[in-house]
Design an enzyme around this catalytic site. Structure first.
Site, PDB file in Angstrom:
ATOM      1  N   ASP A 363     -61.558 -52.768  63.222  1.00 31.95           N
ATOM      2  CA  ASP A 363     -61.974 -51.708  63.196  1.00 31.95           C
ATOM      3  C   ASP A 363     -63.503 -52.930  63.003  1.00 31.95           C
ATOM      4  O   ASP A 363     -63.180 -53.008  61.817  1.00 31.95           O
ATOM      5  CB  ASP A 363     -61.945 -51.154  62.558  1.00 31.95           C
ATOM      6  CG  ASP A 363     -61.211 -50.782  61.821  1.00 31.95           C
ATOM      7  OD1 ASP A 363     -60.257 -51.524  61.888  1.00 31.95           O
ATOM      8  OD2 ASP A 363     -61.521 -49.529  61.428  1.00 31.95           O
ATOM      9  N   GLU A 557     -59.284 -58.769  50.605  1.00 29.53           N
ATOM     10  CA  GLU A 557     -58.579 -57.865  51.989  1.00 29.53           C
ATOM     11  C   GLU A 557     -58.958 -59.330  53.080  1.00 29.53           C
ATOM     12  O   GLU A 557     -58.363 -59.400  54.316  1.00 29.53           O
ATOM     13  CB  GLU A 557     -59.709 -56.869  52.362  1.00 29.53           C
ATOM     14  CG  GLU A 557     -59.717 -56.623  54.378  1.00 29.53           C
ATOM     15  CD  GLU A 557     -60.606 -55.404  54.249  1.00 29.53           C
ATOM     16  OE1 GLU A 557     -60.291 -54.696  55.100  1.00 29.53           O
ATOM     17  OE2 GLU A 557     -61.218 -54.875  53.773  1.00 29.53           O
TER      18      GLU A 557
END
Length: 619
Positions: A363, A557
């Site tokens: 996503d 991340e």
């Protein structure tokens, strides 16, 4: 050399932290030369961003332990950078990411930034209908913690989940009872705003944890997965109330297999294998849901209304035309649609796809956006092939060809036949011989989707590709995705042009992601492509190491692998980049990717990494 911590820290920041962010990076304009003074008057001069930021980190670690003075270990200041990252992940970041849902751990959850939007200042803890132990335990804590405890209904429907979306909360996980106390089974979170237990993140974290001797945490997370399957019907996207209708990419069989390889606990494995087979059959193999008419699988998230976890304004561009068509202002329309007072089938379909994108873990990406529930994805079917082959191997090797599960006795042949049939269907619908790659299949259009994605290489990870297919993938796909910092999530041509009306998506070019790298490395090794594996591992680890050296130990991340930088310009920002003094967590699966890559490289490559020798000089 003994230092006074606060004095040294204040002098260091005043001189070197010229942008005032409480970090020392290459963007600061200080002299990059600092005189360290001991309490006895001795001095030593440190030079360079890396050594100065190491000093900053060591001072803060000592201060966080409650020390006023410290004996500075110069080996830590001069520590080779890749070795330092490896050690910090093992000794510092994993503990910083470990959580429990019990009296000792509730504080972290109460302070979570997601709770800023709560109507009251109390955290809601949702408990499964049949878990009386958890219900009583959390109710017993309401006099000490600002929590409200809500028992879920026996049947959890999308309508019910929508009804509590305005009252979001945390979902309970497994508790274990001893003679002395009840405690929460621990889990590792991704980090930053992701302060709960996620599905596929937890598996990739477990790879690093196992390498670092923390199989206890990997086993605990598998126990929490089992709790989720038994009480919520699936491994959840994460243990938040609005994820009750959504799962994530399946890795449970891999996790329990890898725990067993270290513990040899046959009883534990038997118990979890029963649950894994249940998950396979009830989550993935129900016809008309995640099992499609062509015999392969798709993601399909249930749920109604707007996804509550999205940032405010995320859907405004989508919703505004519908609001205008309904003669409402945007805020009124959102309230009416979210509550179910206003029905719009076209918008319902949009959110089926949107939730399914989130269930897929990717996503978001233009590969799947707007059509995800109609797609048979390569990676999902590779993951389920791995389930089937794991079941076959465990039943054959551990349970001597006989495994009783839910009243049925399974042997390895049953699962091998399932896997063989899946491979046959994958070859029929997803393999493109002319292009030499696996492509996703659009059920609605009845054809493959021409999009070059890192997920095309996932069949190497699970062993589903034939030898000729593997050769074609290495020839056709890997060169299109190999970049300065590793493997890109897709190529530029597939992503297409980016504009104000078509913004960058975080799971697309030029970004690279840890789970893709890890599966591709393992797949290349499985098929004997060690040279290719070594190069892309080194590229990924060099990018991480170079960025950590230049930016105060930052382990974020995601990365832009084309520019080989953590400065990613895409939706949601980059978790793990905003901290003061020292990152105490890194980022879960990024930590694991570094540990796996560090483990797979040989001593020569590790030394090159420590010397910061760029990949262009080696490959």
């Amino acid at each position: 050399m003994r230092l006074q911590i606060e004095d040294t820290l204040a002098r260091l920041l005043q001189q070197e932290d010229t942008d005032g962010d409480k970090k020392i990076t290459v963007e600061d304009q200080g002299p990059r030369k600092f005189v360290v003074r001991s309490t006895s008057g001795n001095e030593r001069t440190l030079e360079g961003t890396y050594h100065l930021s190491n000093l900053l980190q060591e001072l803060v670690i000592a201060r966080n332990r409650g020390q006023v003075e410290m004996d500075l270990d110069w080996n830590r200041i001069d520590e080779p950078p890749a070795d330092r990252i490896n050690r910090m992940i093992r000794d510092y970041y994993w503990p910083g990411l470990t959580r429990t849902m019990d009296e000792s751990g509730l504080g972290n959850l109460i302070l979570d930034t997601k709770n800023d939007s709560l109507v009251s200042d109390r955290l809601r803890v949702y408990v499964p209908f049949e878990d009386e132990k958890a219900l009583n335990y959390y109710k017993g804590l309401t006099d000490r913690f600002p929590i409200d405890v809500i028992q879920l209904p026996q049947e959890i429907s999308p309508e019910y989940v929508r009804s509590i979306n305005s009252e979001p909360g945390i979902l309970s996980l497994a508790l274990v009872e001893s003679e002395e106390e009840i405690s929460g089974v621990p889990f590792v979170v991704p980090g930053g705003r992701f302060n709960e237990m996620y599905g596929w993140d937890s598996y990739f974290e477990s790879i690093g944890l196992n390498l670092d001797g923390r199989v206890d945490l990997t086993r605990a997370m598998a126990d929490n997965f089992q709790y989720q399957i038994e009480h919520y019907g699936k491994i959840l996207n994460a243990n938040r109330s609005y994820y009750l209708t959504r799962t994530q990419p399946p890795f449970y069989s891999s996790q329990i297999k890898e725990v067993y390889e270290q513990t040899k606990d046959k009883s534990w494995l038997r118990n979890h294998l029963i649950t894994a087979i249940k998950e396979y059959e009830t989550v993935w193999m129900i016809p008309g849901k995640r099992l499609t008419d062509i015999g392969l699988n798709r993601f399909l998230a249930e749920g109604l209304g707007i996804t509550p976890e999205a940032e405010e304004g995320h859907y405004d561009v989508v919703l505004r035309p519908y609001a205008k068509g309904a003669g409402m202002n945007l805020e009124t329309f959102i309230q009416a649609y979210s509550s179910g007072a206003l029905v719009n089938p076209q918008l319902d379909r949009y959110f089926v796809h949107d939730r399914t994108v989130r269930e897929s873990g990717h996503d978001t990406s233009y590969r799947i956006e707007g059509r995800c529930a109609d797609l048979v994805l390569v990676e999902l079917n590779a993951m389920l092939y791995k389930y089937e082959m794991d079941f076959a191997e465990l039943i054959k090797e551990v349970f001597d060809e006989s495994f009783l599960c839910n009243g049925r006795n399974y042997n390895s042949s049953y699962w091998e036949e399932k896997a063989a049939k899946r491979k046959e269907l994958v070859d029929q619908f997803l393999w493109n011989e002319d292009e030499g790659m696996y492509l996703d299949y659009d059920l609605d259009q009845g054809k493959q989707v021409p999009f070059v994605s890192a997920t095309s290489l996932v069949p190497l990870w699970c062993g589903m590709a034939g030898e000729e297919q593997a050769q074609a993938l290495i020839r056709s796909v890997l060169p299109k995705l190999k970049e300065k910092g590793g493997v890109a999530s897709c190529d530029a041509g597939s992503r297409g042009d980016i504009s104000a009306d078509r913004p960058q998506r975080q799971w697309d070019y030029p970004n690279g992601w840890a789970p893709h790298q890890m599966m591709i490395w393992q797949g290349l090794f499985r098929y004997g492509y060690k040279k290719e594996a070594r190069e892309i591992i080194y590229r990924w680890l060099f990018m991480i190491t170079r960025n950590a050296v230049d930016y105060n130990g930052t382990i974020p991340e995601k990365y832009d692998v084309v520019a080989a930088t953590h400065k990613v310009f895409a939706e949601y920002g980059n978790v793990g980049t905003e901290f003061e003094y020292i990152t105490q967590e890194g980022f879960g699966w990024m930590n694991a990717s570094f540990q796996l890559g560090y483990h797979l490289l040989d001593e020569i490559d590790r030394e090159n990494l420590n010397q910061l020798i760029a990949p262009e000089e080696l490959f």
